[in-house]
Motif scaffolding. Sequence first.
Motif, PDB file in Angstrom:
ATOM      1  N   SER A  66      18.050  -1.165  22.241  1.00  0.00           N
ATOM      2  CA  SER A  66      19.200  -0.294  22.040  1.00  0.00           C
ATOM      3  C   SER A  66      19.354  -0.055  20.544  1.00  0.00           C
ATOM      4  O   SER A  66      19.216  -0.966  19.735  1.00  0.00           O
ATOM      5  N   ARG A  67      19.605   1.169  20.212  1.00  0.00           N
ATOM      6  CA  ARG A  67      19.757   1.524  18.812  1.00  0.00           C
ATOM      7  C   ARG A  67      21.204   1.335  18.412  1.00  0.00           C
ATOM      8  O   ARG A  67      22.116   1.813  19.088  1.00  0.00           O
ATOM      9  N   GLU A  68      21.377   0.637  17.309  1.00  0.00           N
ATOM     10  CA  GLU A  68      22.729   0.451  16.811  1.00  0.00           C
ATOM     11  C   GLU A  68      23.189   1.737  16.148  1.00  0.00           C
ATOM     12  O   GLU A  68      22.477   2.329  15.345  1.00  0.00           O
ATOM     13  N   LYS A  69      24.372   2.166  16.506  1.00  0.00           N
ATOM     14  CA  LYS A  69      24.915   3.363  15.893  1.00  0.00           C
ATOM     15  C   LYS A  69      25.499   2.972  14.550  1.00  0.00           C
ATOM     16  O   LYS A  69      26.338   2.071  14.461  1.00  0.00           O
ATOM     17  N   GLN A  70      25.040   3.643  13.524  1.00  0.00           N
ATOM     18  CA  GLN A  70      25.531   3.343  12.194  1.00  0.00           C
ATOM     19  C   GLN A  70      26.864   4.039  11.981  1.00  0.00           C
ATOM     20  O   GLN A  70      26.999   5.237  12.251  1.00  0.00           O
ATOM     21  N   GLN A  71      27.826   3.277  11.519  1.00  0.00           N
ATOM     22  CA  GLN A  71      29.134   3.843  11.206  1.00  0.00           C
ATOM     23  C   GLN A  71      29.037   4.539   9.863  1.00  0.00           C
ATOM     24  O   GLN A  71      28.400   4.039   8.943  1.00  0.00           O
TER      25      GLN A  71
END
Length: 98
Positions: A66-71
Amino acid sequence: MPERNLAASDLPVPGVISDTMDPVQSMVDGKFYTSKSALRATYHPSGNAEGKRYVEVGNDPARFKSREKQQPDRKAIRSTLEKAQARYARGERVNLNA
């Protein structure tokens, strides 16, 4: 000395992708295949007893990550906007005709 073609390789033959592979068991009919084209033929309706079309998928484990969504860095955005507003207030403009 002849002019060297930079698009040409130093290898004596072009790259070849072979049709042969180590034996692989087909998930469609359970038989083992050493030919990529023969294995892929079993995925078509004319190549299997069920008459169904199957889709070949890879087994790359990276597709399960799963790709972490960058804030967004809100402080950096705010700082950039404040700088742009200050430049605009000082009368600085970008010359697009230059």
